[in-house]
Motif scaffolding. Structure first.
Motif, PDB file in Angstrom:
ATOM      1  N   SER A 106      41.049  34.946  34.585  1.00  0.00           N
ATOM      2  CA  SER A 106      41.309  36.300  35.410  1.00  0.00           C
ATOM      3  C   SER A 106      39.991  36.696  36.164  1.00  0.00           C
ATOM      4  CB  SER A 106      41.481  37.247  34.369  1.00  0.00           C
ATOM      5  OG  SER A 106      41.765  38.515  34.830  1.00  0.00           O
ATOM      6  N   LEU A 107      38.847  36.345  35.629  1.00  0.00           N
ATOM      7  CA  LEU A 107      37.602  36.644  36.199  1.00  0.00           C
ATOM      8  C   LEU A 107      37.404  35.746  37.391  1.00  0.00           C
ATOM      9  CD1 LEU A 107      35.276  37.157  33.234  1.00  0.00           C
ATOM     10  CD2 LEU A 107      36.493  38.825  34.737  1.00  0.00           C
TER      11      LEU A 107
ATOM     12  N   ALA B 169      39.562  37.374  40.015  1.00  0.00           N
ATOM     13  CA  ALA B 169      39.132  38.695  40.488  1.00  0.00           C
ATOM     14  C   ALA B 169      37.632  38.317  41.398  1.00  0.00           C
ATOM     15  CB  ALA B 169      38.811  39.440  39.139  1.00  0.00           C
TER      16      ALA B 169
ATOM     17  N   TRP C   7      37.103  39.802  44.942  1.00  0.00           N
ATOM     18  CA  TRP C   7      35.822  40.562  45.346  1.00  0.00           C
ATOM     19  C   TRP C   7      35.079  40.020  46.485  1.00  0.00           C
ATOM     20  CZ3 TRP C   7      30.589  39.496  43.865  1.00  0.00           C
ATOM     21  CH2 TRP C   7      29.798  40.714  43.878  1.00  0.00           C
TER      22      TRP C   7
ATOM     23  N   TRP D  85      37.163  44.807  46.139  1.00  0.00           N
ATOM     24  CA  TRP D  85      36.333  44.957  45.271  1.00  0.00           C
ATOM     25  C   TRP D  85      37.240  45.676  44.151  1.00  0.00           C
ATOM     26  CZ3 TRP D  85      35.150  49.962  43.635  1.00  0.00           C
ATOM     27  CH2 TRP D  85      35.489  50.942  44.707  1.00  0.00           C
TER      28      TRP D  85
ATOM     29  N   VAL E 173      39.840  44.782  42.582  1.00  0.00           N
ATOM     30  CA  VAL E 173      40.372  43.971  41.666  1.00  0.00           C
ATOM     31  C   VAL E 173      39.525  43.505  40.483  1.00  0.00           C
ATOM     32  CG1 VAL E 173      41.390  41.683  41.530  1.00  0.00           C
ATOM     33  CG2 VAL E 173      41.834  42.966  43.483  1.00  0.00           C
ATOM     34  N   LEU E 174      38.285  43.342  40.739  1.00  0.00           N
ATOM     35  CA  LEU E 174      37.380  43.083  39.441  1.00  0.00           C
ATOM     36  C   LEU E 174      37.289  44.208  38.389  1.00  0.00           C
ATOM     37  CD1 LEU E 174      35.536  41.095  38.407  1.00  0.00           C
ATOM     38  CD2 LEU E 174      33.755  42.025  39.657  1.00  0.00           C
TER      39      LEU E 174
ATOM     40  N   SER F 121      40.631  43.953  36.415  1.00  0.00           N
ATOM     41  CA  SER F 121      40.783  42.706  35.580  1.00  0.00           C
ATOM     42  C   SER F 121      39.876  42.811  34.304  1.00  0.00           C
ATOM     43  CB  SER F 121      40.049  41.513  36.468  1.00  0.00           C
ATOM     44  OG  SER F 121      40.162  40.502  35.499  1.00  0.00           O
TER      45      SER F 121
ATOM     46  N   GLU G 177      41.887  44.939  32.084  1.00  0.00           N
ATOM     47  CA  GLU G 177      42.919  44.202  31.389  1.00  0.00           C
ATOM     48  C   GLU G 177      42.366  43.395  30.396  1.00  0.00           C
ATOM     49  OE1 GLU G 177      45.503  40.297  32.742  1.00  0.00           O
ATOM     50  OE2 GLU G 177      43.663  40.857  33.845  1.00  0.00           O
TER      51      GLU G 177
END
Length: 154
Positions: free
Chosen positions: A38-39, A42, A46, A51, A53-54, A57, A60
């Motif tokens: 996920s990171l 993200a 980014w 930006w 999305v991070l 994430s 989440e």
């Protein structure tokens, strides 16, 4: 006919556990893999200007981590019931807390569940316990019968 007990030289034992398909260690590994993936996704967005999305994430991953933590705390819950040397010992583990109740053999009453959602009741000497949480409802009367039979045996 079901037999839920295991009989050893020191007594009759019932080990009743939650039916978990994933151990806490496997769950931790799965969470680490999910977090890394996920990171990475993200981070990719980014670097390309998306930006927002991070932070989503991270939110989440915190929510999924909290859910996994609740699951892992209860993954090892269970009951250990033992009839040995004329005594009934009930050990209940719930979220890492272990409680132990001992009953004297001659004054114990075991009552089978009365309904689909009720448990096996054990009481005597001013103490009581309910067991059978991790047994199918249709097998709880069998559990009560086996405990009674083990208490009658010398």
């Amino acid at each position: 006919m079901y037999c839920l007990a295991s009989v050893t030289s020191d007594g009759t034992h019932w080990v009743l556990r939650r039916n978990c398909s994933v151990t806490p260690r496997q769950l931790g590994a799965m969470y680490a893999l999910l977090s890394a993936l996920s990171l990475v996704v993200a981070g990719f967005f980014w670097t390309h200007g998306a930006w927002m999305v991070l932070p989503f994430s991270v939110v989440e991953l915190v929510a999924v981590g909290a859910a996994f933590l609740v699951y892992a705390r209860h993954a090892t819950d269970g009951e250990h019931i033992c009839v040995c040397r004329g005594r009934l010992v009930v050990e209940l583990e719930d979220a890492g807390r272990l409680s132990r109740i001992e009953f004297a053999g001659h004054a114990i009453r075991v009552e089978a569940p009365s309904g689909q959602r009720s448990l096996v009741s054990v009481w005597g000497g001013g103490r009581s316990a309910e067991v059978g949480r991790y047994v199918r409802a249709d097998l709880r009367p069998v559990l009560a019968q086996e405990i009674r039979r083990a208490l009658r045996e010398p």
